[in-house]
Design an enzyme around this catalytic site. Structure first.
Site, PDB file in Angstrom:
ATOM      1  N   SER A  66       0.811  -1.339   0.089  1.00  0.00           N
ATOM      2  CA  SER A  66       0.000   0.143   0.040  1.00  0.00           C
ATOM      3  C   SER A  66       0.930   1.199  -0.097  1.00  0.00           C
ATOM      4  O   SER A  66       1.751   1.479  -0.922  1.00  0.00           O
ATOM      5  CB  SER A  66      -0.961   0.052   1.300  1.00  0.00           C
ATOM      6  OG  SER A  66      -1.847   1.181   1.153  1.00  0.00           O
ATOM      7  N   ASP A 286      -1.556   1.216  -3.739  1.00  0.00           N
ATOM      8  CA  ASP A 286      -2.123   0.200  -4.192  1.00  0.00           C
ATOM      9  C   ASP A 286      -3.845   0.351  -4.465  1.00  0.00           C
ATOM     10  O   ASP A 286      -4.531  -0.318  -5.011  1.00  0.00           O
ATOM     11  CB  ASP A 286      -2.224  -0.984  -3.394  1.00  0.00           C
ATOM     12  CG  ASP A 286      -2.963  -0.798  -1.855  1.00  0.00           C
ATOM     13  OD1 ASP A 286      -3.043   0.351  -1.579  1.00  0.00           O
ATOM     14  OD2 ASP A 286      -3.328  -1.852  -1.269  1.00  0.00           O
ATOM     15  N   ASP A 288      -6.403   1.842  -2.789  1.00  0.00           N
ATOM     16  CA  ASP A 288      -7.641   1.386  -2.046  1.00  0.00           C
ATOM     17  C   ASP A 288      -7.758   2.757  -1.069  1.00  0.00           C
ATOM     18  O   ASP A 288      -8.783   2.737  -0.314  1.00  0.00           O
ATOM     19  CB  ASP A 288      -7.471   0.189  -1.046  1.00  0.00           C
ATOM     20  CG  ASP A 288      -6.242   0.274  -0.256  1.00  0.00           C
ATOM     21  OD1 ASP A 288      -5.523   1.458  -0.152  1.00  0.00           O
ATOM     22  OD2 ASP A 288      -6.160  -0.540   0.525  1.00  0.00           O
ATOM     23  N   GLU A 380     -12.358   5.752   6.815  1.00  0.00           N
ATOM     24  CA  GLU A 380     -11.446   6.312   7.651  1.00  0.00           C
ATOM     25  C   GLU A 380     -10.852   7.405   7.176  1.00  0.00           C
ATOM     26  O   GLU A 380     -11.105   8.111   6.152  1.00  0.00           O
ATOM     27  CB  GLU A 380     -10.292   5.282   7.759  1.00  0.00           C
ATOM     28  CG  GLU A 380     -10.637   3.806   8.125  1.00  0.00           C
ATOM     29  CD  GLU A 380      -9.554   2.949   8.485  1.00  0.00           C
ATOM     30  OE1 GLU A 380      -9.034   2.802   9.457  1.00  0.00           O
ATOM     31  OE2 GLU A 380      -8.924   2.404   7.384  1.00  0.00           O
ATOM     32  N   ASN A 382      -8.038   8.717   6.775  1.00  0.00           N
ATOM     33  CA  ASN A 382      -7.019   8.315   5.641  1.00  0.00           C
ATOM     34  C   ASN A 382      -7.418   8.330   4.166  1.00  0.00           C
ATOM     35  O   ASN A 382      -6.755   8.206   3.412  1.00  0.00           O
ATOM     36  CB  ASN A 382      -6.014   7.393   5.989  1.00  0.00           C
ATOM     37  CG  ASN A 382      -6.645   5.933   6.030  1.00  0.00           C
ATOM     38  OD1 ASN A 382      -7.566   5.687   5.238  1.00  0.00           O
ATOM     39  ND2 ASN A 382      -6.213   5.142   6.730  1.00  0.00           N
ATOM     40  N   ARG A 505      -2.349   5.226  19.498  1.00  0.00           N
ATOM     41  CA  ARG A 505      -2.836   3.854  19.115  1.00  0.00           C
ATOM     42  C   ARG A 505      -1.597   3.286  18.478  1.00  0.00           C
ATOM     43  O   ARG A 505      -0.675   4.039  17.871  1.00  0.00           O
ATOM     44  CB  ARG A 505      -3.734   4.235  18.136  1.00  0.00           C
ATOM     45  CG  ARG A 505      -4.122   2.775  17.170  1.00  0.00           C
ATOM     46  CD  ARG A 505      -4.942   2.728  16.051  1.00  0.00           C
ATOM     47  NE  ARG A 505      -4.976   1.564  15.238  1.00  0.00           N
ATOM     48  CZ  ARG A 505      -4.343   1.665  14.237  1.00  0.00           C
ATOM     49  NH1 ARG A 505      -3.372   2.358  13.601  1.00  0.00           N
ATOM     50  NH2 ARG A 505      -4.389   0.436  13.458  1.00  0.00           N
ATOM     51  N   SER A 507       0.484   1.250  15.806  1.00  0.00           N
ATOM     52  CA  SER A 507       0.549   0.796  14.610  1.00  0.00           C
ATOM     53  C   SER A 507       0.100  -0.734  14.518  1.00  0.00           C
ATOM     54  O   SER A 507       0.552  -1.589  15.208  1.00  0.00           O
ATOM     55  CB  SER A 507       1.361   1.357  13.782  1.00  0.00           C
ATOM     56  OG  SER A 507       1.600   0.638  12.463  1.00  0.00           O
TER      57      SER A 507
END
Length: 541
Positions: A66, A286, A288, A380, A382, A505, A507
Site C-alpha cells: 500500500s 495500491d 484503495d 477512515e 485517511n 494507538r 500501528s
C-alpha cells in the site's frame, strides 16, 4: 507425494529467517520485502486451507504494501465475498508464519486441518495479484510454491489494484447466482463501473478537471486504462488528468506523493502544478485510498479527507432517498474511527441527523459495522472507505415504483450508485467517480464542499518505539489500558485545552505508535500533540 511431503519439500526452498517473529495485522503481513519469502509461501498454504473450509470457494491473495516505502511489501488474504480475512483466522496465519522449521510447519498445517475440520478431499481455489513493487514477482513465485504444495488450483491476475482483486474474488464466487457481482476480469470491472458512472451522472456536466496523483503506483496504470471506458470530456464536461503514474522507476512509489503524503504532510505533492480552486485527488500505492484537496483563493492548502468524503456521500444518499420516496425503507448510518475529526461527527449527527458508530481502526471493523445498516457509509480519515448496501436495501430499490419523474430520476441515480460503488472494500477509482457524480449533481466545487463544516485543527504524529505491543487500547482505540498510568497523564493534559481531544494507538503494521490530537487553534493543537508525544516517548522507552 502426500501434502505433508510436498510441504516439507517446498518449505526447504523458503526457510524462515531465524529469530524473526511475524504477526498478521490490520493489513495482513507487512514488512521489509527481503523478510517476506517464507511468509508468502506459508500464506499460500493458509489460502489452500481457507478455500477447502469453504468447500472450494475461491480465496483471494494480494501482494502489496500500500502506502509503505518501496523497500517494503506485504501479503493479505481476501474471503469469498471480497471481504477481509475473518478475524479468527489471523491467528492461524500468524501460527503458520512462525513455525520454526519445515517439520514444525507441516505439523501446524496438519493440526489446523484437524482442528478446523477441513475436508481434505474438498477442492482448493485461489486467485491472486500484486502491485508494481520490484519485489512482487519473487514473492509471487513463493506464493505459487505454497499453493502447489497445498494442491490448490489458482488464477494469476498479474498486476491489479487491491480493490480490483477484492472485486474479482467476489465476482468469481457469485458468478451464475442471483448475487452475481460482475464479470471477474479487469475488463469487466471497467465496463461495470464505467456504465454505472454514465447512468449516475444523469446527463449532468461537471465543471473543470480533476488532477489525480497516483502515487507512482499501480493506480496510475489502471486509471489510464479506465479512462477509455468512461464517457468523453465533451459529454460530461470534465477531464481526469493523471499525474505521478511512473511505475518504471520503483523507487518513486509513494515518494513525496500519494494520499498518505498529502494527509500527513497537509500540503500539495511537490510536483503539483494546481492553481487556486482546482480539484485534486491522490491515491495511495495500491489504490484503495483517496483524498481530495485544493488551494483556496488565498493559495492556502485545503484537505478534503475521508471524513469529508463520508459526509458528502451520506448527505447525497440521504437526499436521493428522500427524493426517490424510499427514505422510510432505508436506515442510513455512518461508521467512523477515533481518527475522524470531531466536527465531522457533529455534522453527521446534528445536521444530517444520521447515526454514527465508532469502531477500532481497520477496514474489517468498519465494514462489519456498516453491514448493520441498510446503507452503511464508512471512511477512515485517511481516505479508505466505501458504501455498503444491504440485501433488503437493494430489494427495496429494485421494487420501488416512483410516483413522479423527479422520484424516477433520484431512484435511477441510487440504483446506479449501487453498481458504481465497489462494495467489497475501499476503492480509489470507484470513490473518485462517486465523488465526481455528487459534485456534478450538487453543482459544487471544492470550496462549496469544504464549507459544509470546519475541521477542528488536528495533528497526527508518528513515533517509533522498540515494541508497539506495549501499547494496548480500549474503547474503540480511544483510550490506553497499558502502559498503566499513561492514559491518566494524557487526560490531565487534554483537559487544559479548549475542544481538546487526543488518543494514542499502536500501528498494526510496524513498530510505531501514532498520536492524534485536536484542539481549538493550530497553536494549541501543536502544543497538545507535543505534550502527548513526550508522554508516549517516556512510556515507550
Amino acid at each position: 507425494m502426500s501434502i505433508r511431503e510436498q510441504i516439507l519439500a517446498a518449505s526447504s526452498k523458503h526457510p524462515k529467517p531465524s529469530g524473526q517473529v511475524f504477526q498478521y495485522g490490520t493489513s495482513g503481513f507487512r514488512m521489509k520485502a527481503d523478510l517476506l519469502d517464507s511468509v508468502v509461501f506459508r500464506v499460500g498454504l493458509l489460502a489452500t486451507l481457507r478455500s477447502r473450509k469453504f468447500l472450494g470457494q475461491t480465496i483471494g491473495v494480494m501482494i502489496t504494501a500500500s502506502h509503505n516505502p518501496p523497500v517494503d511489501n506485504g501479503v493479505k488474504l481476501v474471503d469469498p465475498m471480497g471481504e477481509m480475512l475473518e478475524g479468527s483466522w489471523e491467528a492461524h496465519a500468524t501460527q503458520l508464519a512462525n513455525a520454526e522449521s519445515d517439520e514444525a510447519l507441516a505439523d501446524v498445517y496438519a493440526k489446523l486441518e484437524k482442528d478446523l475440520k477441513i475436508r481434505t478431499e474438498a477442492p482448493s481455489n485461489v486467485v491472486f495479484a500484486r502491485d508494481t513493487r520490484a519485489s512482487g514477482p519473487a514473492l509471487v513465485a513463493a506464493l505459487k510454491d505454497g499453493l502447489n504444495a497445498g494442491n490448490a488450483k489458482f488464477i494469476d491476475d498479474n498486476v491489479l489494484t487491491t480493490p480490483q482483486l477484492h472485486y474479482n474474488t467476489r465476482c468469481i464466487n457469485t458468478k451464475g447466482t442471483k448475487e452475481a457481482f460482475g464479470e471477474p476480469t479487469e475488463h469487466g470491472y471497467y465496463e461495470k463501473l464505467g456504465s454505472a458512472f454514465a447512468r449516475a451522472m444523469q446527463g449532468r456536466k461537471s465543471a473543470g478537471s480533476v488532477t489525480v496523483d497516483c502515487a507512482n503506483g499501480v493506480g496510475g496504470e489502471k486509471l489510464n486504462r479506465f479512462l477509455k471506458y468512461l464517457p468523453s470530456v465533451d459529454e460530461f464536461g470534465f477531464e481526469i488528468k493523471v499525474v505521478n503514474d511512473d511505475v518504471t522507476h520503483p523507487d518513486k512509489l509513494n515518494f513525496q506523493c500519494g494520499a498518505d503524503f498529502v494527509k500527513t504532510q497537509q500540503r500539495l505533492p511537490p510536483s503539483s502544478k494546481a492553481g487556486p480552486l482546482e480539484r485534486c485527488a491522490s491515491f495511495d500505492g495500491d489504490a484503495d485510498r483517496i483524498v481530495y484537496y485544493f488551494l483556496d483563493k488565498d493559495n492556502q492548502f485545503r484537505l478534503l479527507d475521508g471524513d469529508k468524503i463520508a459526509t458528502l456521500a451520506a448527505s447525497f444518499i440521504g437526499d436521493l432517498a428522500r427524493l426517490a420516496g424510499v427514505s422510510e425503507k432505508l436506515q442510513i448510518g455512518v461508521v467512523q474511527t477515533a481518527y475522524a475529526n470531531g466536527s465531522s461527527t457533529d455534522y453527521v449527527t446534528r445536521s444530517l441527523k444520521l447515526p454514527v458508530v465508532c469502531t477500532p481502526t481497520g477496514v474489517k471493523h468498519l465494514h462489519h459495522a456498516a453491514t448493520k445498516f441498510d446503507v452503511g457509509v464508512y471512511f477512515e480519515a485517511n481516505g479508505h472507505g466505501t458504501v455498503v448496501f444491504s440485501d433488503s436495501a437493494l430489494k427495496a430499490l429494485a421494487k420501488h415504483e416512483p410516483q413522479s419523474p423527479a422520484q424516477a430520476s433520484a431512484l435511477e441515480t441510487l440504483r446506479a450508485l449501487t453498481q458504481l460503488i465497489n462494495q467489497t472494500v475501499g476503492d480509489a477509482l470507484s470513490d473518485l467517480l462517486f465523488v465526481e457524480v455528487i459534485l456534478a449533481h450538487k453543482t459544487w466545487g471544492p470550496q462549496e464542499w469544504i464549507n459544509t463544516y470546519t475541521d477542528i485543527p488536528n495533528r497526527l504524529v508518528r513515533i517509533e518505539v522498540p515494541d508497539r505491543n506495549r501499547f494496548k487500547a480500549v474503547d474503540a482505540e480511544r483510550r490506553l489500558e497499558e502502559p498503566q498510568g499513561v492514559q491518566s497523564e494524557i487526560d490531565a493534559v487534554v483537559a487544559k485545552y479548549k475542544l481538546g481531544r487526543s488518543f494514542v494507538r499502536a500501528s498494526g503494521t510496524e513498530d510505531a505508535v501514532r498520536v492524534y490530537a485536536e484542539a481549538a487553534t493550530t497553536g494549541e493543537v501543536d502544543d497538545l500533540a507535543l505534550k502527548v508525544t513526550q508522554i508516549v516517548k517516556r512510556a515507550g522507552l
